[in-house]
Design a protein around this motif. Structure first.
Motif, PDB file in Angstrom:
ATOM      1  N   ILE A   1       0.857  -1.182   0.000  1.00 20.38           N
ATOM      2  CA  ILE A   1       0.000   0.000   0.000  1.00 20.38           C
ATOM      3  C   ILE A   1       0.893   1.233   0.000  1.00 20.38           C
ATOM      4  O   ILE A   1       1.772   1.388   0.844  1.00 20.38           O
ATOM      5  N   ASN A   2       0.668   2.105  -0.962  1.00 24.57           N
ATOM      6  CA  ASN A   2       1.469   3.319  -1.059  1.00 24.57           C
ATOM      7  C   ASN A   2       0.666   4.470  -0.464  1.00 24.57           C
ATOM      8  O   ASN A   2      -0.026   5.179  -1.179  1.00 24.57           O
ATOM      9  N   SER A   3       0.720   4.613   0.838  1.00 27.62           N
ATOM     10  CA  SER A   3      -0.049   5.662   1.488  1.00 27.62           C
ATOM     11  C   SER A   3       0.880   6.648   2.178  1.00 27.62           C
ATOM     12  O   SER A   3       2.020   6.341   2.492  1.00 27.62           O
ATOM     13  N   THR A   4       0.344   7.823   2.385  1.00 23.41           N
ATOM     14  CA  THR A   4       1.107   8.858   3.069  1.00 23.41           C
ATOM     15  C   THR A   4       1.441   8.408   4.477  1.00 23.41           C
ATOM     16  O   THR A   4       0.653   7.744   5.133  1.00 23.41           O
ATOM     17  N   ARG A   5       2.621   8.785   4.906  1.00 22.46           N
ATOM     18  CA  ARG A   5       3.013   8.485   6.280  1.00 22.46           C
ATOM     19  C   ARG A   5       3.634   9.735   6.870  1.00 22.46           C
ATOM     20  O   ARG A   5       4.326  10.486   6.172  1.00 22.46           O
ATOM     21  N   ILE A   6       3.360   9.957   8.123  1.00 21.76           N
ATOM     22  CA  ILE A   6       3.901  11.108   8.828  1.00 21.76           C
ATOM     23  C   ILE A   6       5.066  10.620   9.678  1.00 21.76           C
ATOM     24  O   ILE A   6       4.892   9.736  10.519  1.00 21.76           O
ATOM     25  N   VAL A   7       6.236  11.201   9.425  1.00 20.30           N
ATOM     26  CA  VAL A   7       7.447  10.846  10.154  1.00 20.30           C
ATOM     27  C   VAL A   7       7.750  11.997  11.107  1.00 20.30           C
ATOM     28  O   VAL A   7       7.966  13.132  10.675  1.00 20.30           O
ATOM     29  N   VAL A   8       7.740  11.697  12.397  1.00 22.12           N
ATOM     30  CA  VAL A   8       7.964  12.729  13.411  1.00 22.12           C
ATOM     31  C   VAL A   8       9.434  12.707  13.822  1.00 22.12           C
ATOM     32  O   VAL A   8       9.940  11.683  14.282  1.00 22.12           O
ATOM     33  N   VAL A   9      10.113  13.834  13.604  1.00 15.15           N
ATOM     34  CA  VAL A   9      11.526  13.949  13.955  1.00 15.15           C
ATOM     35  C   VAL A   9      11.729  15.180  14.828  1.00 15.15           C
ATOM     36  O   VAL A   9      10.955  16.133  14.780  1.00 15.15           O
ATOM     37  N   GLY A  10      12.781  15.148  15.620  1.00 19.52           N
ATOM     38  CA  GLY A  10      13.113  16.280  16.474  1.00 19.52           C
ATOM     39  C   GLY A  10      14.102  15.853  17.534  1.00 19.52           C
ATOM     40  O   GLY A  10      14.513  14.692  17.603  1.00 19.52           O
ATOM     41  N   ASP A  11      14.492  16.815  18.338  1.00 18.55           N
ATOM     42  CA  ASP A  11      15.444  16.530  19.401  1.00 18.55           C
ATOM     43  C   ASP A  11      14.786  15.679  20.483  1.00 18.55           C
ATOM     44  O   ASP A  11      13.557  15.634  20.611  1.00 18.55           O
ATOM     45  N   GLN A  12      15.628  15.030  21.255  1.00 20.40           N
ATOM     46  CA  GLN A  12      15.160  14.172  22.340  1.00 20.40           C
ATOM     47  C   GLN A  12      14.380  14.978  23.368  1.00 20.40           C
ATOM     48  O   GLN A  12      14.743  16.116  23.691  1.00 20.40           O
ATOM     49  N   SER A  13      13.297  14.388  23.854  1.00 20.71           N
ATOM     50  CA  SER A  13      12.463  14.968  24.919  1.00 20.71           C
ATOM     51  C   SER A  13      11.851  16.314  24.540  1.00 20.71           C
ATOM     52  O   SER A  13      11.760  17.217  25.358  1.00 20.71           O
ATOM     53  N   HIS A  14      11.410  16.423  23.289  1.00 19.61           N
ATOM     54  CA  HIS A  14      10.742  17.648  22.841  1.00 19.61           C
ATOM     55  C   HIS A  14       9.270  17.430  22.514  1.00 19.61           C
ATOM     56  O   HIS A  14       8.647  18.285  21.911  1.00 19.61           O
ATOM     57  N   GLY A  15       8.713  16.256  22.870  1.00 20.33           N
ATOM     58  CA  GLY A  15       7.281  16.047  22.736  1.00 20.33           C
ATOM     59  C   GLY A  15       6.829  15.331  21.477  1.00 20.33           C
ATOM     60  O   GLY A  15       5.651  15.393  21.126  1.00 20.33           O
ATOM     61  N   LYS A  16       7.721  14.613  20.816  1.00 22.32           N
ATOM     62  CA  LYS A  16       7.335  13.899  19.588  1.00 22.32           C
ATOM     63  C   LYS A  16       6.286  12.829  19.870  1.00 22.32           C
ATOM     64  O   LYS A  16       5.267  12.761  19.182  1.00 22.32           O
ATOM     65  N   SER A  17       6.521  12.004  20.866  1.00 22.60           N
ATOM     66  CA  SER A  17       5.567  10.930  21.189  1.00 22.60           C
ATOM     67  C   SER A  17       4.243  11.505  21.682  1.00 22.60           C
ATOM     68  O   SER A  17       3.173  10.986  21.344  1.00 22.60           O
ATOM     69  N   SER A  18       4.284  12.585  22.438  1.00 26.21           N
ATOM     70  CA  SER A  18       3.044  13.223  22.911  1.00 26.21           C
ATOM     71  C   SER A  18       2.234  13.756  21.733  1.00 26.21           C
ATOM     72  O   SER A  18       1.001  13.650  21.712  1.00 26.21           O
ATOM     73  N   LEU A  19       2.915  14.301  20.732  1.00 28.44           N
ATOM     74  CA  LEU A  19       2.234  14.778  19.543  1.00 28.44           C
ATOM     75  C   LEU A  19       1.584  13.616  18.789  1.00 28.44           C
ATOM     76  O   LEU A  19       0.439  13.708  18.348  1.00 28.44           O
ATOM     77  N   LEU A  20       2.302  12.500  18.682  1.00 29.47           N
ATOM     78  CA  LEU A  20       1.739  11.319  18.024  1.00 29.47           C
ATOM     79  C   LEU A  20       0.523  10.784  18.782  1.00 29.47           C
ATOM     80  O   LEU A  20      -0.441  10.331  18.163  1.00 29.47           O
TER      81      LEU A  20
END
Length: 174
Positions: A5-24
């Motif tokens: 399946i060729n679907s859009t994917r959102i890749v969350v990147v950033g510095d450590q402990s800046h809220g990436k997982s909370s945003l997801l």
């Protein structure tokens, strides 16, 4: 076949402990591991899919391993991701390039793939078996691989306290 399946994917990147997982968590409605210090130590590929059997559940597995996915309740996702992370990367703070695949099936769910990556850091912590430069190279290499496909949308998470011109994640997405 899910991989075709060729679907859009959102890749969350950033510095450590800046809220990436909370945003997801906010985007997906799925609880992820939380806590002090580094929590995301392996890539997490979360595929949100519509349930076709009327039940809500998740399947968790490790990419490239022959074991069948384990079916879990949505309430168990955070603790199971923690458990699998510890199995793959050890109980300390090591970072490994061994992706966890999490397929979340819910009623009335649009198809979306979200990818949570370890935060970019330049300083190794106790329990991380490499020096800071090697750790940074490992995480940047992982980030590039996930950001590279054309269907990837890169979501940079940057603290307002950081000079944007020196942000490694913004440099990565250029």
């Amino acid at each position: 076949e899910e991989g075709s399946i060729n679907s859009t994917r959102i890749v969350v990147v950033g510095d450590q402990s800046h809220g990436k997982s909370s945003l997801l968590e906010a985007l997906s409605g799925v609880d992820l591991p939380r806590g002090e210090d580094i929590k995301t130590r392996v890539p997490l590929v979360m595929q949100l899919r519509e349930s076709t059997d009327g039940t809500e559940y998740a399947l968790i597995s490790v990419e490239g391993q022959s074991e069948p996915p384990e079916r879990i309740t949505l309430d168990a996702v955070a603790s199971k991701v923690d458990e699998v992370t510890a199995r793959l990367a050890g109980s300390e703070k090591a970072v490994k390039d061994m992706p966890i695949e999490l397929k979340v099936f819910r009623l009335d769910q649009d198809d979306l793939t979200l990818i949570d990556l370890p935060g970019i850091t330049r300083i190794a912590r106790d329990g991380q078996q490499v020096d800071g430069k090697e750790l940074e190279r490992l995480i940047l290499r992982m980030s590039r691989r996930y950001c590279e496909p054309q269907e990837s949308v890169i979501l940079n998470v940057v603290s307002a306290m950081v000079d944007f011109s020196t942000s490694a994640s913004l440099q990565l997405s250029q």
